[in-house]
Structure formats: C-alpha cells, structure tokens
Write an enzyme that holds these catalytic residues in place. Structure first.
Site, short mmCIF file in Angstrom:
data_model
loop_
_atom_site.label_atom_id
_atom_site.label_comp_id
_atom_site.label_asym_id
_atom_site.label_seq_id
_atom_site.Cartn_x
_atom_site.Cartn_y
_atom_site.Cartn_z
N GLU A 15 -6.24 -6.45 6.76
CA GLU A 15 -4.86 -6.69 7.17
C GLU A 15 -4.37 -5.61 8.14
O GLU A 15 -4.61 -4.42 7.93
CB GLU A 15 -3.94 -6.73 5.94
CG GLU A 15 -2.50 -7.02 6.30
CD GLU A 15 -1.68 -7.46 5.09
OE1 GLU A 15 -2.16 -8.32 4.32
OE2 GLU A 15 -0.57 -6.94 4.91
N ASP A 59 11.96 -10.24 3.38
CA ASP A 59 13.02 -9.52 2.69
C ASP A 59 14.38 -9.99 3.17
O ASP A 59 14.67 -9.96 4.36
CB ASP A 59 12.88 -8.01 2.94
CG ASP A 59 11.61 -7.48 2.30
OD1 ASP A 59 11.33 -7.87 1.15
OD2 ASP A 59 10.90 -6.71 2.98
#
Lengths: 646, 646
Positions: free
Chosen positions: A65, A161
């Site tokens: 990642e 978020d």
C-alpha cells in the site's frame, strides 16, 4: 485406457453435433479465438481470480500500500519505487485516497494519476481507494468512470472520515462504505473488483465488535470481493477475527494488513489516526530506543517477520498486505526474510507488459522506444487495437502528440546540476558530445571525474544485453557514431537465458542485430556508399530532423527483430523495426537533444549552439542485419564507413 | 548527398504536419496497414495491373484458354491439367462459355464451376467468358453476381453466336459485346477486369475491317481493359491489326491469340467455326500428312514457335494467349521452346495460395490438410477472415459440412479397379492394411506387383520432403503405425532450399518435426505411457472416431510448426497444429477409410469389415516435437512404444 491421463475430454464425433465438444467456447466462428498467443494466464485474469488461483496452488503472495506523494518530485521518486518494488512480484499495489488532496484530479500527485501510472506505466495490478462520505453521487460516479477509462479495474470502497466531530447520516447519501459498494455494483455491474476494509478489533466508531462484523458482512453481501484488514499487533487478533468472520458466513478472502514499525513518530501518528492501542510489550521495547531509528526499524522488521510467520503457519492466510508508508527498506526486508519476495529475472516479453485491460493482448512494439517504454505507452494510450494493429501513417494522430509528452514521469530523474556534471558544464565542440556518449558506454568517469549514468534517450545505465556490444560501441561513439539503441543478433538461445531470454521455458529466442545512432551528414554520405555493398543483407532508415528520409525497406513493412518459438504456441514477435512509427520516434529522438540537453545551457551560449547544431544537421540512422545466423555485419559496415572516410 | 540514392523520400518533420509524409496511405490509423506480411506483390494486384507490371519490366508472359469438359471424369482430368500447366507460370487461364451447356449452372462441367475450380482450388488467375445475345438482363446479372460471389474477378465479354441464320437486333437487348461491357460497368462498377475479343481479319459478320475496328474501339471505350484476338496464321496479320488499332486510338493491351495446329480435324473444325481461311502454304504442308497426327503436331509446334518469335521480336507483343483445345503437349512444347515456360520450384508459402480475392491475405493453415489442400479450401470457403481468424469451435459451422465435401474434384483421380489393385482386391487382416501403407511409403510394388501411388489421405505419390523420413516411416508402418502426414524438423535452412525452402530469397525456414498416424488402441495405451517421459517436449493429440480426445496441449492454442524469417519482413508462420480444427479434420480423416476404401468392397465382405473395424477402433494421433534445434525425438517415442509392447 483413455482414463489413464488427466487430459481426457470428449469431443463431438460430427462437426455439426451440438453437445460434448472439447472446446471451451461454445459459439460459432464469431467468437473465434484471439490470434495473440497467451504467454501468461495472469494477463487475462481479474485480481480476484489471481487471488483464488494463488490460494488454490498454495503459492503465498503479498501486496503493497502506498499513499499519493505531496510534490511532483516525490511522485517521480515514488514511481521509481514502484518499478523497484514491482520487481519483487506483488500481487497488487493499492493507492490511498485523500479527499483533501483533490484525489480524482489530473494533478501529478493525485490518487487517480498515481494509480493510473502504476497500472499503465509500471504494469502493476492496482487497487484505487475511494471514499464516499460527504460526496455527491455524481462526483463518485465521475471518479469511477474516470478510473475505468484509465484502465483501473479494482476499487477499495471506504467510507472515509466525516468532516467535523458531530456527524449525521445524510438521507439517501453515502453514509457507509456499503453504500459505495452497492453504488459500484449498480452503476458498473461486475466491471470492478471491490475490496472493503475489515477491523480486527472492530471499527472505533462501531457500537460493538459484533455490530462491526455485521457491517462487514453487509459490505461483502453487497458485492465486495475480498477484505483487507486494518493493521494489528498480534497474530491472534487477526486469526480470531477471521474465525469470527467465517462464523457469520463471510467466505471471501480476508487479507491481513501488516504494519512493520519503521519509526517512533510514524507509529504514534498511526496509532492516533486508527485509534488502536499498542500492546504494552511493544511499548516496553520501543520507548527506550525511541531516538534510534535504525534500532526501531530492526525491531519492527523482527516483529513483522515473526507475526507474518505465525499467520502463514496458521494455514488460514495466503497473502499479506503491507502498509509501506511509501518506504522501501523495512517492507522489502520483511518480504525477503519471509521468502515471498520473488525477483523473477524471466520476462514474459522482452519489454514490460502494461497492466491496462485494453493492452493485455499487446504483443508487438517498435524497438525504438526500448529505453523509453513509458513514453511509448503514453503516446499509444488512445489505441484500441493492439495485437493486430500496426502503426498508421506518421502524420496521423495515432501517436500521442509530442507536445503533450513531457509528463512528469517522462522527465529525467536527475536534477539539472547532476545532468550538467555528467553531460558537461561547458561543451567545446562536437567532440565533447562524442565523449559524453563514450563515457556512458564505458562507465568510465568523464574528464571532470563524473560517471555518465543516463542520457536523454536512456534514463538508466546501459542494459546488460548492450554490455555484450560494449567494446564495439565504445569505438564507434568515439568517432561520432552516437549510439542510442542496439541489440546483438541471437540465433536460438534458450528462453531461460539470463541475459537475452524471455517467455515461458522450453522455448528459443532469436534476434536480428540492430544499431541506431545519430551521426553527421559527412558520415552518412560515406555510410550510404558502403551500404550499397550490403543492399540485400542490411535494411536501413536514415532521417534528419526535417524528415528527409532514405531507406531501402520494402514498402512500409515492419521488420521483425526479436521473436521466440515456444512449445505448443504460435510464434511470438514482440519487437519490430517499423518504418512508419520510426518517423514518430524521430520527432521524439531529435526533440530530446533540445529539451533535455540544449536547455541545460544559457540561450546563445556556445554549449547550447553545439547541441542545436547537432539537432539541426545530424541524421538519425537505424540498421538491421537480416542475416541473424551469421556474425553481425553491422560493425563491418561501420568500419568500412570509417575506412572510406580516411 | 541525400539525392545519391533511389529511395529518397521526404517525410513530415512533425507528427501532426499535413503534407509530405513518406507513407503511401494518407489517412489515419483506421487505414492502418494489414498485419499480414506481403510476400508477393502479385497476390494483391488485379489482372490488368499484373499485365502492366510485366510489360513495364519487359518480362514476357503467356496465358492459356480451355473449354469446359463434357463429363465429370473429363473435368477431374482437366483440373489435374490445370495443376500441371499452372506450374509453368501462366499469367492467367480462361474458360469459354457455351450457352448450350448450361454454362452458369452448378454442374461439375459448367463454365462457371470449372472457372471457380481454377481460381479457388488451383490458385490460377482466371477469366470467365460470358456471351450475351439471346439472354435477358436478369440472367446476365445473375451470372455476374454468381461469378463475383465465387471469387472470379475477370470477364471476357462476348456477343456469342445468335440462334438461327436470320438474326435481328432486339431493342434494348444485348445485341453486341459492347452492350455486355456497358452492363458490367453499370452494374458492377470497376469490380471486374473486362477483356474483349479482337479480330485481326475483321469479324466475319462485320460490314468491313474498318467497321469492325470501330466496333472494337467502342468496346474499349465502354470499359474493356484489354483485348485478346481471334487466332491468325501470320504474324504480319496481327502486327498490322495492332497498328490499325493504335491508329484509331486503342491504347489498351492487345494480346495475340495463338493456335498451335494439333491435328487435321481440329484445324478444319476451327476454321469452319471462325470463318477463317488457312493460307495456301500451310495447306500445302498439311494435306499430304493429314493422317499422321504426330507429324502435323510437330509442324504445328514449329509454325507456332516461329510466329511467336516474330511477334515477340517485333517489340510490340508482351504476352501470348494460347488456344490449347484442352491439350497439353503442343502448347507446353511451344512455350518451353520460346523460353517463357517457367517452372519455379520456389513456393511463396509452403502450401498453394488460392487466387480468390478474399483469400489473398491468407497466411496460415492447419497442417492436417497438407495433402488435401482442395478439401481445406472447400471446407473454409465461407470464411470471411483469413489472416487473423482462427478456427472456431469444431461444432460450429465455420468448416464446410463434411456431407458436402464429396465434390467431384476431391474424389480420387484413379478408378475403382486401379484402387483395388493398389489397396488389395481382398484383405486378410489388419496386417494387409499395414502392407498397403508400407508399399506407399517405400514405392515398392505390393505382393500382386502393383505400386501404391496414392492413398485415401493423399492422392499423389509421397512428397519429396517426406522422402527425407522414408526409412523410419517404412519401419513404423510395418508395425501398425499407419502414417498419413509428417514433416522433419528444420533449424534454419535457406529459404531457397530446393526441398524445404519457400518464400523470398535471403530468408531462413524452420519446422518442428510432425508425425500423424492411425493406430490401434493397444499401441495408444503404450504410447501414452511413453509420452509421460516427453511431457514437456512433445505435444500430442489422440482422438478416436467417437471423439474421445486425449491431449497435453495448453488451452486450445495452435502450435506453429512451420515458420520463416525474411529480410525486412515480419515473421511468417504458415502452418500450425490447431487443436480445434484437428477435430474437424478427424471427421474427414476417419470418413476417408469408409468412403474411399471400405466402399470398394461388397457390403459385409471380410475386406470391408476389416476397414470398418479399423475405422471404429483405431485412434488418430498427432505428435509435435517442440525442440526443433535438437534431433527429432518422435522416432524415439515410437521406438520406446514398440519396446514397451514387446
């Protein structure tokens, strides 16, 4: 007796019978097989199929990642890292999505463009993250359409978020990752493979661990193909989570997210963001050495290796996902110690295969871009037809326009000062240019003591294969035959040859000798006289920046210069000298003199004028020796030319 | 300096510039070049272009006229003649049109079907004659549409003989050849090349020689591309006619029709039909020897040779058209003595290229039909896509149905009695079948003293190339491995090699060793055990008549077994072992046991039951040794199999 072999199958005894054919494809000639020989099944599989196949074969895998970098320079470095870490054989990489960083834009540093680069230019299977909260349906659909257009095939669907402390669900809005999963399946059917996040300790905002498991199950049942987990610190945490998932009916692959601790501050920051707690035994080790980066990293590697071993030994884990934090050393070290970093020197084709689904059948390229594969991919990105298409008229828009091609990742990795040291702070004549080329070939430092490790036409040191020709190359460059591309002839070496081999084992590879160089019109005049003697053996194309073009090539046919013969396959001919695309390459090759070299110097400076003179007056020449079983005659051609000049 | 070479051309200096590109095709990528390498320009030219090119190069040529035969047997013989006379390199052949013989029908002996056979199965450029008087517009259009559909590209437009003595023009009907020329151009635009007849002495029905010249000019101006003349007896006749044509503005090619006198009666008949007068000096020679056929033919050859020499020496004649009367000897003799009969042992591809315009790009075929090319062409005649298409599912209708394939020209040339002598009046067991195969291989007479010169799978004696394998083939056939197709491995022989070469000179040809045979299930069982040892090296397909299919081939991919590398070209791979088409071939190969062999015997006779047993129980096997640079291992495979059986 028939049952003795594994490969028994029953075929219809009449050519018109309906049932029982041994062929996989059931329909008529319309669905006739592709003419491109399949060299690696991999190229045609979706990520979820690759994952399944590796699981079935017991072949452990890893993935990496990365997050999008903040600056264009950092992006150039990250892409070099993709190339290097790609060499270890990750099953995929993924690129995170930062709503604040304009992630879907065309900026060099956006998530979208970094993922695009990984797929198209680095040939890596890539998952693009995407978050959905606080976004409109249209925005999201637009991002997904763009991703599809760029050749991205996998999405990690996340909530993201929420903005502000107090967050309220929007009616009919995207409130949870499951909404995004449903939206993707609604709008794009089965096009994307979808990944979702799992939380081994439960999501911090969830009512409970059990409630979070139920949310995860919803995401999977809405169409997710597999799960990657948040990081965790103990293997038991993951294994328990996995059993709990299975217990409630989640059967898709669950991939543990591994976070090798690389430093005190990055750990603290991550813990804060993820609201995870670091176990006391880890804190106990780290706190005393918190100012010693190397010690922490060594500890982090130890810890990751032993946790990964436990996971793999459990028999429940087939792949490991690494949170690299865009760093290379720790993750690579863990992977090497686990024995799952697999640098495979064997290439499926002599050039890097793009991971774009449209290009998966691509099996032939012009040799000219051998050292500039990203440029070639960029300039042919609008092509629809790779396996059988050939290069159209050079004045057609089939090749991406030259003016666009100065993409950040096509620029030199080296800064201007470095380039000046290598290529000369001040040029005193054509000879000083010859010297730069010669030093690049020999690897010897130039007269100011700097090694020349790249050239405008080649951003990397000389290829191993070219080393085979080093001695001759040095000689001719010294005398003003400025070589930019070459390959030796090869008459049937095993496909497993460590230097020139490619493709599956058991085959044989072949090459015609090739030489490409810039040189003065004086040398071209002599060369043309010499070439008359080699008329039937050597094909040549000679062109100047104005497009005056001299050739003995028949019609506009490509000349195959690399091919391979493999067991049970059709012939593969991955590299050709194509007279039409040569004229497009010519534009690029001449432009590099100015854009990369002349512009290092002040306008109207003598150094700049020397490069400008070469650009305006030299010819770009390519030569092919068709008689591949005999000794390469191209050096003799060049020797004869110099002799004629003396 | 640039001007020193012939091949200079100017190219645009920018990839987007409009003008001055060196490429012939001006448009964009849509018109990108064909992916099939052009081996011979010939294949892509129209007849009139070929004629022009030969005239420009000063390369003299000839053509041959045939009439449709009366019986099916005669048609089979005529087609063999096409194959033999085609080997001398005629620029084209033409087939006459006899209104009384139902010339446009589907009969085996119709003009249409004979011309179709010449084009499609013999690969000859062909002109179909067509007459128009006493026919409706619809009939004629129907004939032309059919001709086009069959791949015929050239029409000789004629009036034809009116019915009855007194003939009146029909208003709006087709009264003259010029009406037909206009009709073809109106209805078919420029699709056909059109030929018209010229009469060096004037047409017998014309008011005058001058009037006839004017009629000819009308035909040319209506759209004819070239002229073939009626026969004549003196070169001056033709040369005067040609000058007269040019004087009134006829500029197209005019081809003299040559009639080698072959016998007294045929001459008399022709003279009567054409209303020509035989010059006295010829009569004086012929009358005294009128019963001596050989003497007349020798004289006819002499006469034709000297007249042709005069014509060619005049510098006005570039090609000669021969009225063969469907005979071979006299015309061939004249052509050989003139030095324009050119048997070129060099093949453009390892198989005969069809002259159908749709097939001109065909460049790959399955190896199975190597000895039955006409059958392959017939069974793939509905295909649209040759160069890149592959063979679809065997249950698809892509292959012509087996039930149709017993076309007259796919039958054996030999009569039943001949076949019985070769293959056995009475079989006593499988061994007597083995003996037939063995005799075919060795060329030795069978026990009744008859040589076996053909087999159901191969209508011709053993190919020269197969002779290379004779010794091994003999050994295995004796033991019940009944071979029907094979080729040795070749690791880069010059393309000019007299036995295995093909394609342009300066190239190299390669082959993988191939062996195809019928054999018993007992031998197959042993063979499969042996093949395990060769798993990575040898690809096999083993199938019985019911379609039970055993193979180790990867997926359904074709295996290239013949390929060539040429200067300035892409790789050519003209022959493959294709697993899908093998199942269609299997149907044909098994059917030949019954249709060609078993049916020679009485129903329920022991001989017939032996062949039926083999048909029902044997397997068809093909083996490819992928390791072409090493010594062929297939004989070792067979030896190991026999050893295992002992």
């Amino acid at each position: 007796m028939v049952n003795e072999t594994q490969h028994t199958c029953s075929a219809s005894s009449s050519s018109k019978s309906d049932g029982g054919s041994s062929s996989g494809s059931e329909s008529s000639k319309d669905s006739s097989r592709c003419s491109t020989p399949v060299l690696d099944a991999d190229r045609h599989e979706r990520l979820r199929e690759k994952m399944r196949r590796r699981q079935d074969s017991g072949d452990k895998w890893f993935s990496l990642e990365f997050f999008p970098p903040r600056t264009a320079n950092a992006a150039v470095n990250l892409i070099s890292r993709f190339d290097r870490m790609g060499a270890g054989g990750p099953l995929f990489i993924d690129v995170t999505w930062h709503p604040a960083g304009d992630p879907g834009s065309d900026k060099e540093t956006s998530s979208m463009i970094i993922a695009n680069t990984a797929v198209n230019y680095c040939g890596l299977e890539t998952i693009l993250h995407m978050t959905c909260c606080n976004q409109t349906k249209d925005d999201i659909t637009g991002h997904l359409q763009k991703a599809k257009r760029l050749g991205l095939k996998n999405i990690m669907a996340l909530r993201g978020d929420p903005v502000g402390e107090e967050w309220e669900e929007e009616v009919d809005g995207f409130n949870y990752a499951v909404d995004l999963v449903k939206h993707i399946r609604n709008e794009f059917d089965d096009y994307f493979d979808i990944c979702v996040a799992g939380y081994p300790k439960g999501h911090p905002d969830a009512e409970s661990y059990e409630a979070d498991l139920r949310h995860l199950k919803e995401k999977v049942f809405a169409g997710a193909d597999f799960i990657i987990t948040q990081l965790f610190f103990r293997s038991e945490t993951f294994l328990k989570f996995m059993k709990d998932c299975q217990a409630i009916g989640i059967t898709c692959p669950i991939i543990p997210g591994i976070f090798p601790i690389q430093g005190y501050h990055s750990l603290r920051q991550l813990v804060k963001l993820s609201k995870l707690e670091v176990p006391q035994e880890i804190k106990d080790v780290i706190e005393p050495i918190k100012d010693n980066d190397a010690a922490i990293r060594n500890y982090g590697v130890e810890l990751a290796v032993s946790m990964c071993r436990e996971l793999l030994d459990s028999g429940m884990v087939h792949g490991l996902h690494f949170y690299t934090l865009n760093r290379e050393v720790a993750t690579t070290e863990v992977l090497k110690r686990l024995g799952i970093w697999k640098e495979d020197p064997r290439r499926p084709l002599p050039w890097a295969v793009s991971a774009h689904p449209k290009r998966r059948v691509e099996d032939v390229r012009p040799i000219f871009w051998a050292s500039r594969p990203k440029s070639y991919i960029y300039r042919t990105q609008e092509w629809d037809d790779f396996p059988n298409g050939r290069w159209g008229n050079s004045s057609s828009p089939a090749f991406g326009e030259l003016k666009d091609y100065y993409l950040f990742y096509l620029k030199s990795k080296s800064p201007r000062e470095e380039l000046l040291k290598m290529w000369g702070e001040e040029l005193t004549g054509e000879e000083s240019v010859f010297e730069v080329f010669t030093c690049y070939i020999t690897g010897e430092p130039n007269k100011n003591g700097h090694k020349v490790t790249c050239m405008p036409w080649n951003d990397d040191p000389l290829a191993t294969e070219t080393n085979l020709l080093k001695e001759q190359l040095e000689k001719v460059n010294r005398r003003g035959i400025l070589t930019i591309n070459s390959q030796p002839n090869i008459n049937g070496k095993p496909s497993t040859d460590p230097i020139v081999g490619w493709g599956p084992s058991g085959g044989y590879v072949f090459q015609k000798a090739y030489l490409e160089f810039f040189t003065s019109s004086e040398i071209v005049t002599a060369l043309l006289k010499v070439l008359k003697k080699y008329e039937l053996r050597v094909n040549y194309h000679i062109v100047n920046v104005k497009g005056q073009n001299i050739t003995n090539a028949p019609d506009l046919q490509p000349n195959a210069v690399t091919w391979g013969i493999f067991p049970g396959r059709e012939i593969i001919q991955p590299t050709v000298v194509d007279p039409v695309s040569f004229l497009s390459w010519k534009d690029e090759a001449f432009a590099l003199w100015i854009e990369q070299w002349a512009k290092l110097y002040e306008e109207e400076s003598p150094s700049r004028m020397i490069i400008q003179y070469i650009h305006d007056n030299y010819y770009l020449v390519n030569l092919v020796d068709n008689d591949f079983p005999l000794e390469n005659c191209l050096w003799q051609v060049v020797d004869d030319t110099f002799e004629l000049l003396n």
